[in-house]
Write a protein that holds these residues in place. Sequence first.
Motif, PDB file in Angstrom:
ATOM      1  N   MET A   1       0.811  -1.214   0.000  1.00 41.80           N
ATOM      2  CA  MET A   1       0.000   0.000   0.000  1.00 41.80           C
ATOM      3  C   MET A   1       0.850   1.273   0.000  1.00 41.80           C
ATOM      4  SD  MET A   1      -2.670   1.321   2.790  1.00 41.80           S
ATOM      5  CE  MET A   1      -3.772   2.651   2.392  1.00 41.80           C
ATOM      6  N   LEU A   2       2.058   1.127   0.557  1.00 38.46           N
ATOM      7  CA  LEU A   2       2.919   2.303   0.718  1.00 38.46           C
ATOM      8  C   LEU A   2       3.205   2.989  -0.619  1.00 38.46           C
ATOM      9  CD1 LEU A   2       4.144   3.472   3.251  1.00 38.46           C
ATOM     10  CD2 LEU A   2       6.189   2.146   2.825  1.00 38.46           C
ATOM     11  N   ASP A   3       3.445   2.177  -1.631  1.00 37.23           N
ATOM     12  CA  ASP A   3       3.768   2.752  -2.935  1.00 37.23           C
ATOM     13  C   ASP A   3       2.571   3.507  -3.533  1.00 37.23           C
ATOM     14  OD1 ASP A   3       2.469   0.310  -3.214  1.00 37.23           O
ATOM     15  OD2 ASP A   3       3.366  -0.129  -5.154  1.00 37.23           O
ATOM     16  N   ILE A   4       1.374   2.959  -3.325  1.00 38.68           N
ATOM     17  CA  ILE A   4       0.180   3.622  -3.872  1.00 38.68           C
ATOM     18  C   ILE A   4      -0.099   4.905  -3.089  1.00 38.68           C
ATOM     19  CG2 ILE A   4      -2.302   3.359  -4.319  1.00 38.68           C
ATOM     20  CD1 ILE A   4      -1.699   0.394  -4.810  1.00 38.68           C
ATOM     21  N   ALA A   5       0.164   4.859  -1.795  1.00 41.08           N
ATOM     22  CA  ALA A   5       0.019   6.063  -0.969  1.00 41.08           C
ATOM     23  C   ALA A   5       0.980   7.146  -1.468  1.00 41.08           C
ATOM     24  CB  ALA A   5       0.294   5.740   0.487  1.00 41.08           C
ATOM     25  N   LEU A   6       2.186   6.716  -1.839  1.00 36.49           N
ATOM     26  CA  LEU A   6       3.181   7.679  -2.345  1.00 36.49           C
ATOM     27  C   LEU A   6       2.664   8.340  -3.623  1.00 36.49           C
ATOM     28  CD1 LEU A   6       6.195   8.765  -2.226  1.00 36.49           C
ATOM     29  CD2 LEU A   6       6.691   6.971  -3.859  1.00 36.49           C
ATOM     30  N   VAL A   7       2.080   7.530  -4.493  1.00 38.27           N
ATOM     31  CA  VAL A   7       1.567   8.074  -5.755  1.00 38.27           C
ATOM     32  C   VAL A   7       0.459   9.099  -5.473  1.00 38.27           C
ATOM     33  CG1 VAL A   7       0.314   7.495  -7.867  1.00 38.27           C
ATOM     34  CG2 VAL A   7       2.220   6.083  -7.135  1.00 38.27           C
TER      35      VAL A   7
ATOM     36  N   ASN B   7      -4.455  -6.972  -5.965  1.00 38.80           N
ATOM     37  CA  ASN B   7      -3.072  -6.526  -6.083  1.00 38.80           C
ATOM     38  C   ASN B   7      -2.065  -7.474  -5.487  1.00 38.80           C
ATOM     39  OD1 ASN B   7      -3.227  -4.221  -7.522  1.00 38.80           O
ATOM     40  ND2 ASN B   7      -3.715  -2.963  -5.750  1.00 38.80           N
ATOM     41  N   GLU B   8      -2.532  -8.668  -5.074  1.00 34.47           N
ATOM     42  CA  GLU B   8      -1.598  -9.562  -4.405  1.00 34.47           C
ATOM     43  C   GLU B   8      -0.572 -10.122  -5.374  1.00 34.47           C
ATOM     44  OE1 GLU B   8      -4.039 -12.354  -2.130  1.00 34.47           O
ATOM     45  OE2 GLU B   8      -5.430 -10.700  -2.147  1.00 34.47           O
ATOM     46  N   SER B   9      -0.954 -10.192  -6.671  1.00 32.32           N
ATOM     47  CA  SER B   9      -0.034 -10.797  -7.618  1.00 32.32           C
ATOM     48  C   SER B   9       1.014  -9.813  -8.123  1.00 32.32           C
ATOM     49  CB  SER B   9      -0.818 -11.370  -8.793  1.00 32.32           C
ATOM     50  OG  SER B   9      -1.669 -10.374  -9.292  1.00 32.32           O
ATOM     51  N   ILE B  10       0.876  -8.522  -7.791  1.00 33.10           N
ATOM     52  CA  ILE B  10       1.874  -7.541  -8.228  1.00 33.10           C
ATOM     53  C   ILE B  10       2.574  -7.010  -6.979  1.00 33.10           C
ATOM     54  CG2 ILE B  10       2.283  -5.451  -9.577  1.00 33.10           C
ATOM     55  CD1 ILE B  10      -0.627  -5.837 -10.644  1.00 33.10           C
ATOM     56  N   LEU B  11       3.777  -7.464  -6.755  1.00 25.92           N
ATOM     57  CA  LEU B  11       4.508  -7.006  -5.566  1.00 25.92           C
ATOM     58  C   LEU B  11       5.171  -5.673  -5.835  1.00 25.92           C
ATOM     59  CD1 LEU B  11       6.257 -10.263  -4.312  1.00 25.92           C
ATOM     60  CD2 LEU B  11       4.375  -9.040  -3.236  1.00 25.92           C
ATOM     61  N   ASP B  12       5.084  -4.771  -4.877  1.00 21.51           N
ATOM     62  CA  ASP B  12       5.725  -3.478  -5.050  1.00 21.51           C
ATOM     63  C   ASP B  12       7.240  -3.640  -4.955  1.00 21.51           C
ATOM     64  OD1 ASP B  12       4.541  -4.220  -2.643  1.00 21.51           O
ATOM     65  OD2 ASP B  12       5.021  -2.347  -1.675  1.00 21.51           O
ATOM     66  N   ASN B  13       7.943  -2.706  -5.596  1.00 23.10           N
ATOM     67  CA  ASN B  13       9.396  -2.754  -5.573  1.00 23.10           C
ATOM     68  C   ASN B  13       9.906  -2.219  -4.237  1.00 23.10           C
ATOM     69  OD1 ASN B  13      12.161  -1.533  -6.039  1.00 23.10           O
ATOM     70  ND2 ASN B  13      11.863  -2.669  -7.911  1.00 23.10           N
ATOM     71  N   PRO B  14      10.894  -2.896  -3.626  1.00 26.64           N
ATOM     72  CA  PRO B  14      11.393  -2.431  -2.319  1.00 26.64           C
ATOM     73  C   PRO B  14      11.923  -1.006  -2.346  1.00 26.64           C
ATOM     74  CG  PRO B  14      12.774  -4.190  -3.196  1.00 26.64           C
ATOM     75  CD  PRO B  14      11.554  -4.125  -4.051  1.00 26.64           C
ATOM     76  N   MET B  15      12.479  -0.601  -3.485  1.00 30.04           N
ATOM     77  CA  MET B  15      13.052   0.746  -3.547  1.00 30.04           C
ATOM     78  C   MET B  15      11.964   1.805  -3.383  1.00 30.04           C
ATOM     79  SD  MET B  15      15.493   2.417  -6.354  1.00 30.04           S
ATOM     80  CE  MET B  15      15.933   4.123  -6.214  1.00 30.04           C
ATOM     81  N   VAL B  16      10.803   1.554  -3.975  1.00 25.95           N
ATOM     82  CA  VAL B  16       9.717   2.523  -3.876  1.00 25.95           C
ATOM     83  C   VAL B  16       9.240   2.604  -2.424  1.00 25.95           C
ATOM     84  CG1 VAL B  16       7.454   3.184  -4.769  1.00 25.95           C
ATOM     85  CG2 VAL B  16       9.045   1.986  -6.243  1.00 25.95           C
ATOM     86  N   ASP B  17       9.106   1.445  -1.784  1.00 32.32           N
ATOM     87  CA  ASP B  17       8.660   1.421  -0.385  1.00 32.32           C
ATOM     88  C   ASP B  17       9.634   2.157   0.531  1.00 32.32           C
ATOM     89  OD1 ASP B  17       6.402   0.045  -0.931  1.00 32.32           O
ATOM     90  OD2 ASP B  17       7.131  -1.913  -0.276  1.00 32.32           O
ATOM     91  N   ILE B  18      10.911   1.842   0.373  1.00 26.67           N
ATOM     92  CA  ILE B  18      11.907   2.450   1.257  1.00 26.67           C
ATOM     93  C   ILE B  18      12.021   3.947   0.976  1.00 26.67           C
ATOM     94  CG2 ILE B  18      14.343   2.447   1.947  1.00 26.67           C
ATOM     95  CD1 ILE B  18      14.338  -0.580   1.370  1.00 26.67           C
ATOM     96  N   ALA B  19      11.960   4.302  -0.308  1.00 26.37           N
ATOM     97  CA  ALA B  19      12.016   5.724  -0.659  1.00 26.37           C
ATOM     98  C   ALA B  19      10.864   6.474   0.010  1.00 26.37           C
ATOM     99  CB  ALA B  19      11.948   5.896  -2.171  1.00 26.37           C
ATOM    100  N   THR B  20       9.702   5.841   0.068  1.00 25.50           N
ATOM    101  CA  THR B  20       8.555   6.498   0.706  1.00 25.50           C
ATOM    102  C   THR B  20       8.827   6.706   2.194  1.00 25.50           C
ATOM    103  OG1 THR B  20       7.172   5.291  -0.839  1.00 25.50           O
ATOM    104  CG2 THR B  20       6.040   6.421   0.941  1.00 25.50           C
TER     105      THR B  20
END
Lengths: 209, 206
Positions: A1-7, B7-20
């Motif tokens: 969810m974090l990435d979508i929140a960022l968007v 959305n379970e089949s599309i995992l977010d990229n760790p870089m985007v998560d950490i950057a957030t």
Amino acid sequence: MLDIALVSLIQDMSEKAGVEGTIQYWLRVGENLAKRMGKEAYMGWPSFNVALREGRTAFSIEGNVVALTDLAITDVDGDVVGYIYALEKCVFEPTILRVRYSVGQLPKADKQIADEYNMTYKDIAVCNFCIIHVKFREEVARNITIAGQPLEALHLADRGFTGDTKIDEENLNKIGINKEYVRSLLRNYACVFALVMKGARLKGEVSEE
Amino acid sequence: MKQISGNESILDNPMVDIATYLFLEDIADKQGAAGMNNYLMSLAYSLARSMPEEEYTDWDSFVDAIVKGESILSAFEKVNSISKYCMVTVESPFLRGWKEYTKRIGEFPRIHKEVAEYYNSRITPTAIETGDIIIQTYRKAAAEKITVDGKKVKVAHIATVSPDGSKKIAPDEWLPILLEKAQISKTQLNMILRNNAAVWIVYPSQ
């Protein structure tokens, strides 16, 4: 969810802090991320390329980064001073898909920020996240030494979600790689960059002098 | 084949998560816990605003949509139903980001808990870290876009468990009312918290 929140925050931020303000934020995030990953030292290019393959370097956070070891970069003396690397899948692609399936469209600010960055900084961004990404790579390269020499990252080319491409011809000339060849790499990879020893006398730079 | 809408089949990229996370820490450095809390709530509202409205003819079909991942209330998390109004989130939607952060950057900074304490003291006392502020605010704001049998729905939070195992349960003065609505006992709540990340209720407004 974090990435979508960022968007969803991107639109909000560009309205509050302006597009230029958002770019500044993103540049700082890229820089901070690289700093927090720490320093790395390798004996030589083979050990660095093995670490990269095994996902042990800071670059591995981006996903599967492939060392194109057939594309060694040499200096004016013919010594190997770097290689070309390619990222298989864009860092932002899963987020774009997740936004598509849960929210709908990407916010307009995504393109506005990328366009502003392309006009005022470097013409290489295909989406707003490229700003964090490119800055991150440049800073990480500074934190890595190979045989005691710090590295320099040269961004070469990238391909966006909708198929649009950006190619940095200035950097291609520095390392003496043909534009069409890099374009062909984009068929298989999302992003192509070079890592070279900082201060190396590259053929392209010497001929310019 | 699992439905992709969850959305379970599309995992977010760790870089985007950490950057957030780093971006949020950057905000906290400049604007303090209050500023960061405002940002988190603002982004959750903005996310909920961009979601489509929903309407259901009866409560059962609404709960069914939540459990199947078809409702905006379960767009970012796997939700199970325990009773008519009680829902549990199986795994925190921030677990992956938290794991990647602790793996690649190091210990999760204290500021994430400090901001949650700020949120707890002013909004609802059930957050452990920053991710909880986002998801709890989002759930409440998203619920406002849903009608069931012509009535708006509301969300209230009972308990949260963080990836490091720490728990936050609604204060004693609120708990009996919330548990009654959820149709579970305090012992059952503790049992549910063993293998779930959050317990919350969704109910029709009067």
